[in-house]
Design a protein around this motif. Sequence first.
Motif, mmCIF file in Angstrom:
data_model
loop_
_atom_site.group_PDB
_atom_site.id
_atom_site.type_symbol
_atom_site.label_atom_id
_atom_site.label_comp_id
_atom_site.label_asym_id
_atom_site.label_seq_id
_atom_site.Cartn_x
_atom_site.Cartn_y
_atom_site.Cartn_z
ATOM 1 N N ARG A 31 29.985 58.378 53.632
ATOM 2 C CA ARG A 31 28.510 58.380 53.565
ATOM 3 C C ARG A 31 27.926 57.574 54.729
ATOM 4 N N GLN A 32 28.627 56.492 55.054
ATOM 5 C CA GLN A 32 28.205 55.689 56.207
ATOM 6 C C GLN A 32 28.313 56.525 57.491
ATOM 7 N N LEU A 33 29.418 57.251 57.584
ATOM 8 C CA LEU A 33 29.655 58.089 58.766
ATOM 9 C C LEU A 33 28.544 59.138 58.903
ATOM 10 N N CYS A 34 28.204 59.755 57.789
ATOM 11 C CA CYS A 34 27.146 60.775 57.817
ATOM 12 C C CYS A 34 25.821 60.152 58.218
ATOM 13 N N SER A 35 25.596 58.925 57.728
ATOM 14 C CA SER A 35 24.333 58.274 58.052
ATOM 15 C C SER A 35 24.281 57.918 59.545
ATOM 16 N N VAL A 36 25.376 57.377 60.067
ATOM 17 C CA VAL A 36 25.418 57.037 61.500
ATOM 18 C C VAL A 36 25.235 58.304 62.346
ATOM 19 N N CYS A 37 25.890 59.368 61.918
ATOM 20 C CA CYS A 37 25.846 60.610 62.716
ATOM 21 C C CYS A 37 24.634 61.479 62.365
ATOM 22 N N LYS A 38 23.830 61.026 61.409
ATOM 23 C CA LYS A 38 22.661 61.795 60.938
ATOM 24 C C LYS A 38 23.073 63.201 60.505
ATOM 25 N N LEU A 39 24.049 63.232 59.610
ATOM 26 C CA LEU A 39 24.571 64.515 59.140
ATOM 27 C C LEU A 39 24.419 64.625 57.634
ATOM 28 N N VAL A 40 24.239 65.856 57.190
ATOM 29 C CA VAL A 40 24.218 66.105 55.756
ATOM 30 C C VAL A 40 25.296 67.156 55.486
ATOM 31 N N PRO A 41 26.190 66.905 54.508
ATOM 32 C CA PRO A 41 27.234 67.901 54.235
ATOM 33 C C PRO A 41 26.617 69.268 53.946
ATOM 34 N N THR A 42 27.141 70.261 54.582
ATOM 35 C CA THR A 42 26.665 71.628 54.347
ATOM 36 C C THR A 42 27.795 72.584 54.684
ATOM 37 N N ASN A 43 27.469 73.864 54.890
ATOM 38 C CA ASN A 43 28.595 74.782 55.093
ATOM 39 C C ASN A 43 29.320 74.502 56.410
ATOM 40 N N PHE A 44 30.562 74.944 56.464
ATOM 41 C CA PHE A 44 31.455 74.601 57.562
ATOM 42 C C PHE A 44 30.864 74.931 58.936
ATOM 43 N N HIS A 45 30.306 76.102 59.064
ATOM 44 C CA HIS A 45 29.889 76.541 60.404
ATOM 45 C C HIS A 45 28.689 75.770 60.940
ATOM 46 N N ASP A 102 39.523 75.530 51.076
ATOM 47 C CA ASP A 102 39.519 76.947 51.465
ATOM 48 C C ASP A 102 38.149 77.590 51.291
ATOM 49 N N ALA A 103 37.455 77.205 50.236
ATOM 50 C CA ALA A 103 36.118 77.779 50.031
ATOM 51 C C ALA A 103 35.203 77.368 51.182
ATOM 52 N N GLN A 104 35.378 76.136 51.638
ATOM 53 C CA GLN A 104 34.560 75.640 52.750
ATOM 54 C C GLN A 104 34.910 76.399 54.035
ATOM 55 N N LEU A 105 36.206 76.610 54.252
ATOM 56 C CA LEU A 105 36.621 77.347 55.456
ATOM 57 C C LEU A 105 36.125 78.793 55.403
ATOM 58 N N LEU A 106 35.945 79.281 54.207
ATOM 59 C CA LEU A 106 35.420 80.643 54.037
ATOM 60 C C LEU A 106 33.937 80.723 54.401
ATOM 61 N N GLY A 107 33.336 79.558 54.557
ATOM 62 C CA GLY A 107 31.930 79.536 54.959
ATOM 63 C C GLY A 107 30.973 79.289 53.812
ATOM 64 N N ALA A 108 31.517 79.122 52.596
ATOM 65 C CA ALA A 108 30.633 78.925 51.438
ATOM 66 C C ALA A 108 30.046 77.517 51.438
ATOM 67 N N LYS A 109 28.998 77.359 50.651
ATOM 68 C CA LYS A 109 28.455 76.016 50.409
ATOM 69 C C LYS A 109 29.197 75.486 49.181
ATOM 70 N N VAL A 110 29.931 74.388 49.352
ATOM 71 C CA VAL A 110 30.839 73.956 48.283
ATOM 72 C C VAL A 110 30.460 72.578 47.745
#
Length: 622
Positions: A31-45, A102-110
């Motif tokens: 969560r710290q990493l996401c905050s530093v990088c200003k990222l929100v978990p979402t689909n793989f691509h 695998d679901a994430q690699l498939l491009g789904a929102k997991v």
Amino acid sequence: KSHGHDQALASDTFDKFCNASTLKDILGLYRQLCSVCKLVPTNFHEFFPKIRGKIPSWRAEELWSRFEKKAAEKCYARGRYGGNTKVLIIGGGPCGLRAAIDAQLLGAKVVVIEKREKFSRNNVLHLWPFVITDLRALGAKEDGHEFNLGFCSDKFFAVLYGKFCAGSIDHISIRQIQCILLKVALLLGVEFYEGVGFQGLVEPSSSGVMMFDVILGADGRRTILSSEGFKRKALRAKLAIAITANFINKHTEAEAKVEEISGVSYIFRQQFFQDMDESMGIALENIVYYKDETHYFVMTPKKQSLLEKRVLYQDFPEPELLLAPENVDQEALQRFTMEAIVFATDNRLPELEFALNHYGQPDVAVFDFTTMYASENACRAVQRKGHKLLIGLVGDALLEPFWPTGSGCARGFLGSYDAIWMTRQWGKGLNSVLEVLAERESIYRLLGQTTPENLSKDHNQFNIDPRTRYPKINLGAVNARQITYLYDSDVPIKDVYDPIRDPNDSKLFKEFVMPHDFLLRWIQEQVAPKNVQVGSIADVLNGASALPALIHRYRPDLIAFPLPDNVDKCVKNQLIFEILQDEFDIGIPMDCEKSVTCGDSERGMLIRYLSQIYLRFRGDIC
Ligand code: FAD
């Protein structure tokens, strides 16, 4: 300067994340990493290129390129079939997390929900060879005789996973494999919620709740989804008891010298077990010892022996009463276990000290596995208010392994890949709901029979496509009509071949191309009852009888059959083209003059055309 500072902070947090070894630390640092990088978990691509860009360190690079290589495998179709799919996975055990990856690699929102707040299971899973290959593809690296699940050319840097195995290489503790898979899942963009338990399904409403297209129950043997249309069958009846015990591994030289016991069962070493019984009064059927994060033992004692040693106070015919906590003397259980271990290791493991379990108690437990459960079906679908939901089970929730002998999570992983293949077929949208379910059930039939020997030999080729793993697979072993009961819909199911997606979806049509051989066979089967012979795909138009026969078979209201002999072939084809265009919105493929001399140059066009007809008409007879 500030950009450089952010990157340094991101790299530092990333390194700490890699080295973290508890659920709390892994999630906190992520969560710290996401905050530093200003990222929100979402689909793989969307997520992966961003995190890769934000942590460009050479330490991370090997990891990123492995993920990229994995994601580029053909089965994931570069996210084409997962992009519109939201997947919920219930349970962050090994199989739920493997499915999430695998679901994430498939491009789904997991999204994964896990009711516990700690990964605390010391017990050790035996790994089949393909599982080791799989973990390696996700980043495992061999280091001498051991595995380092790290991603670096220099083992001191960027070790994402710490040590894989402290003894031989074919086992890993449950908590450690969970940590590994969770880190991978998070870095690919999976959303993970700890301390969140699934309680039940709520039908679609407009109240803004998050809706899912696919739900996978990976919540272990007592799956909550058993009340959601997954009947369970019991697989075993003879009384079977197991004891598991974990001791602290202090990594001393003396400990290192003691050999593992990879499964000594009574039938192979009768003398060994008789000696143990005579000298210690301990009667076992089997014992296994793995040297891992802990010294892990699993043994299967005979009931009489437990009674004689007063581990169990009273004899009961029912396993639940026999092994109920009130009937077990914990201290006697610890003594019994110690004595068995002292004998089995020839007293060469000095100063054994119990590791602690989830509750801070010595990690020794006695279990009944008299009855192992398997779900009767691997999937089902529900339709409510126009929303279709696919539900599946994976891991122990689907099929409980016979774990004391260590089938471990191997079958669990196979079932996870299969569930994501089903998710892919669902997201692709070309098949009907029932066809997707039927294919999944066909694959599930094989799972209980799998062994390391009867799987395909090239483990590097294994992926979610079942054909890469099961050499003798028949994807059509179960047909759609046999499993209509697995589709629960609030509107009458018109026909078992109802596609998942709207057949008027032009994108779907553009993408949809059936294999040539399959199409030819299908057309031959459809027109044979009308005595029309089709030797090649081109004959479909050249002969000018196959399409009228096909349409008449499905929609006799649209055309007479046979058409009068005196009608020119070109005119017949034009008539068919127009009917198919007017009734089914299938565009005219070519000039009718050309159609009667149809040759190689028109073949691609013809296959696309026939594929669309297949999409409208597939099935037997409406
Ligand atoms: P699990 O590992 O059971 O994970 C299920 C996860 O779902 C858990 O983390 C749980 O907290 C979570 N969960 C449950 N309900 C909910 C809910 N409602 N909402 C959200 N989350 C939920 N295998 C071996 O090879 N060797 C062994 O020695 C061995 N010992 C075992 C001992 C015991 C007591 C048990 C139960 C199993 C043992 N196994 C062993 C089997 C092995 O643990 C499983 O095969 C493997 O863990 C399967 O993984 P899974 O992900 O399917 O399920």
